[in-house]
Scaffold this active site. Structure first.
Site, PDB file in Angstrom:
ATOM      1  N   GLY A   1      38.613  37.196  48.010  1.00  9.26           N
ATOM      2  CA  GLY A   1      39.650  36.496  48.356  1.00  9.26           C
ATOM      3  C   GLY A   1      39.878  35.906  47.211  1.00  9.26           C
ATOM      4  O   GLY A   1      40.277  36.546  46.169  1.00  9.26           O
ATOM      5  N   SER A   2      40.262  34.261  47.099  1.00  9.93           N
ATOM      6  CA  SER A   2      40.778  33.221  45.477  1.00  9.93           C
ATOM      7  C   SER A   2      39.830  33.747  44.761  1.00  9.93           C
ATOM      8  O   SER A   2      40.689  33.578  42.901  1.00  9.93           O
ATOM      9  CB  SER A   2      41.452  32.437  46.189  1.00  9.93           C
ATOM     10  OG  SER A   2      42.305  31.790  47.161  1.00  9.93           O
ATOM     11  N   THR A   3      39.045  34.216  44.354  1.00 13.86           N
ATOM     12  CA  THR A   3      38.065  34.291  43.527  1.00 13.86           C
ATOM     13  C   THR A   3      38.494  35.178  42.562  1.00 13.86           C
ATOM     14  O   THR A   3      37.872  35.582  40.876  1.00 13.86           O
ATOM     15  CB  THR A   3      36.473  34.524  43.675  1.00 13.86           C
ATOM     16  OG1 THR A   3      36.821  35.754  44.422  1.00 13.86           O
ATOM     17  CG2 THR A   3      35.959  33.506  44.723  1.00 13.86           C
ATOM     18  N   ILE A   4      39.328  35.971  42.879  1.00 17.74           N
ATOM     19  CA  ILE A   4      39.959  37.303  42.066  1.00 17.74           C
ATOM     20  C   ILE A   4      41.134  36.789  41.467  1.00 17.74           C
ATOM     21  O   ILE A   4      41.989  37.099  40.700  1.00 17.74           O
ATOM     22  CB  ILE A   4      40.271  38.458  42.970  1.00 17.74           C
ATOM     23  CG1 ILE A   4      40.724  39.432  42.236  1.00 17.74           C
ATOM     24  CG2 ILE A   4      41.998  37.949  43.760  1.00 17.74           C
ATOM     25  CD1 ILE A   4      40.135  40.252  42.373  1.00 17.74           C
TER      26      ILE A   4
END
Length: 614
Positions: free
Chosen positions: A306-309
């Site tokens: 998800g958005s942790t990338i």
């Protein structure tokens, strides 16, 4: 002239022949006896001097036995020397079926003593009547005192032998990291399996003489001494592990989630300080444990990040020079096409700079950034940070993640990869990648052994890493998506994530909530990743998102960790301001309560006077 016969001449020749036959027979018999004597003497010499080993072994086999000498596994300790796994002496009961079967009346007594069905025990003994050894059912690794009570019954053919059993003082809090051993004290999972040869040691052996009932009557010789296993010091800190496990459990219970994981790394060394997973299991009671609960999800489970990338997507753009921190990105109207679907933001954020893209976690913003990068360059950048390959931790069963090569990308895959879909990682891989950002762009393979530091690899320019850290700091400050991760007195850099779970070739209305962070920003010490799987979405709003569920776990765990590790604050001004504000509030409260306390004696005296008047 006639000659007459000599008188008696006919009898002389037969006597001579008889004498000759007797002498020959005596010689023959004597020679035969002598030959037999020589054979017997030769055979005796052969048996006693030349070929005596075989017959000696046959004789010894009836009374001489070689018995194993049990040895203990090495102790596992945390980084401060606190025991995490120790071996304690126990006893195992065994029987000689050849001896026990001769006393069927005692089998019933033995069955009652060990809590077994007499008929079943009698059948088990009868089936092994040609053997000399069998463990009694249910009597492996029991308390020595219990074993001694049964041996004291003096049942023929029943004996006790010393063994060792593994004990884990931290229980389920460290079960997934340590793993466990089987009934033969061999490592089966986790650290126990990974370092089994180091921990196991080597049993000894001794020769003894037993009587016909199997009792040891003499110790003959020590064949080889027992060699205990070697101790192992882990990088784990049991205090931090306890904090991580407790806060993860609290979050799962509060959110109604089904599972969760958290990982804490030392940024400078790559040492794993804590790794918690739920659901957990009791390593001392494995029979009734669901195998799913034994899985170390932090290293075996693959999830779309998800958005942790997104910080890595931004870092790739900064490295390629296609964007700069002040670059303006138009995210209007809050979505862009993604094949048959849309890439959408939580709401329309309008025009953002690159820092704002991370602060607001804009899918549209990072999608536009990744379109400025060649496919191969973006792929190689992610590979540099360890995605699509094992971290090299050496933990049994570690997954490598999944990252397709550009040749297999379709028209929208790179766009979805920019915000964490169409790829998979483990929580440990996420923590390692974030540690590299906090370590000046130097990546270090994680380790579970204290002092076993791996060589660092420069995967990103230190200046770019520091710039991305400053951008991530805004995520935990007012206006960001993870204000619940802020820690008083410390600058925190991090990123939230809320990914939908894949199901049936698509995505279900079920989520995984992430938070990945570093603290303190000025001199990063710890990298932490929290994953909450399948939180309850019935409450609506953003109550199932990473900023709401996972970020507070980071705050609670890191507050305790920073205190335990004596890490000085890097945000003194905010801390002093908070202390001054708290002092003002305390004085204001005291001032409001002062008149009440001062008037209390007067009111009490008035009440007494009024009572006296009545």
């Amino acid at each position: 002239m006639r000659f007459g016969r000599i008188p008696g001449g006919h009898a002389k020749r037969p006597r001579a022949r008889a004498q000759f036959d007797l002498r020959a027979r005596l010689l023959l018999v004597g020679g035969g006896l002598g030959l037999v004597a020589l054979v017997l003497i030769g055979r005796a010499i052969d048996l006693q001097l030349i070929d005596n080993a075989f017959y000696q072994q046959k004789a010894d086999s009836r009374f001489l036995r070689e018995l194993p000498i049990a040895t203990s596994r090495g102790m596992i300790t945390d980084r401060n020397g606190e025991p995490l796994a120790i071996s304690t002496p126990v006893a195992s009961l065994w029987a000689n079926p050849q001896e026990l079967v001769k006393h069927p009346e005692r089998i019933t007594e033995l069955a009652g003593a060990i809590g077994q069905d007499p008929d079943q025990l009698a059948r088990a003994v009868a089936q092994r009547a040609d053997k000399e050894f069998m463990y009694l059912p249910g009597q492996r690794r029991i308390h020595p005192a219990s074993a001694q009570k049964i041996v004291a019954l003096n049942i023929p053919g029943v004996f006790s032998q010393r063994e060792f059993r593994r004990f884990y003082p931290q229980g389920e809090a460290l079960a997934h990291v340590l793993g466990f051993t089987n009934i033969d004290d061999r490592g089966q999972e986790g650290i126990e399996l990974a370092f089994d040869e180091w921990l196991r040691g080597h049993p000894g052996a001794q020769k003894v003489i037993r009587d016909r009932r199997g009792r040891i009557v003499e110790n003959v010789d020590l064949v080889r001494p027992a060699q205990p296993g070697k101790d192992l010091t882990l990088s784990i800190d049991r205090r931090i592990q306890y904090l991580a496990h407790r806060e993860l459990r609290n979050a799962i219970v509060a959110s109604g989630a089904s599972a969760g994981s958290s990982v804490i790394l030392d940024v400078a060394t790559g040492e794993v300080l804590a790794m918690a997973n739920l659901p957990a299991y009791n390593p001392h009671v494995l029979g009734s444990t669901d195998r799913e609960a034994r899985r170390n999800r932090a290293v075996t489970d693959l999830i779309e990040p998800g958005s942790t990338i997104k910080p890595l997507t931004v870092a790739a753009g900064l490295e390629a020079g296609t964007i700069r921190p002040e670059t303006r990105i138009d995210t209007n109207p809050g979505w862009i096409p993604n094949g048959r679907y849309r890439t959408s933001d939580f709401r329309n954020y309008g025009v953002l700079d690159v820092t704002g893209v991370l602060t607001k976690s804009s899918n549209v913003g990072v999608a536009k950034i990744v379109h400025t990068l060649p496919d191969q360059r973006f792929y190689e950048f992610l590979r540099r940070f360890g995605y699509g390959q094992s971290t090299g931790s050496g933990f049994p069963g570690e997954a490598a993640g999944f990252l397709r090569e550009p040749s297999s990308w379709d028209g929208t895959m790179k766009q979805t990869m920019s915000y964490g879909y169409s790829m998979s990682v483990t929580p440990l891989q996420l923590a390692v990648a974030y540690a590299a950002l906090g370590n000046g762009g130097r990546m270090i393979a994680p380790t579970f052994v204290k002092g076993q530091h791996n060589e660092a690899r420069q995967v990103l320019d230190p200046g770019i890493a520091a710039e991305v850290m400053r951008m991530m700091q805004t995520v935990t400050e007012p206006g960001g998506t993870a204000t619940r991760a802020a820690i008083l007195g410390y600058h925190v850099a991090g990123k939230t994530g809320t990914a939908r779970k894949a199901s049936g070739g698509g995505y279900a209305r079920r989520y995984i909530a992430f938070f990945a962070g570093l603290v303190p920003v000025d001199n990063p010490r710890f990298s932490m990743v929290i994953v909450i799987d399948d939180p309850d979405t019935s409450r609506g709003g953003s109550t199932y998102g990473g900023g709401y569920i996972s970020a507070p776990v980071f705050k609670a765990t890191m507050e305790g960790t920073l205190r335990l590790m004596d890490v000085p604050p890097d945000d003194i001004d905010t801390w002093l301001a908070a202390q001054a504000d708290a002092e003002r509030k305390r004085r204001a409260t005291a001032a409001r309560q002062a008149p009440v306390r001062a008037g209390a004696p007067v009111a009490a005296a008035a009440a007494v006077n009024a009572g006296a008047a009545r």
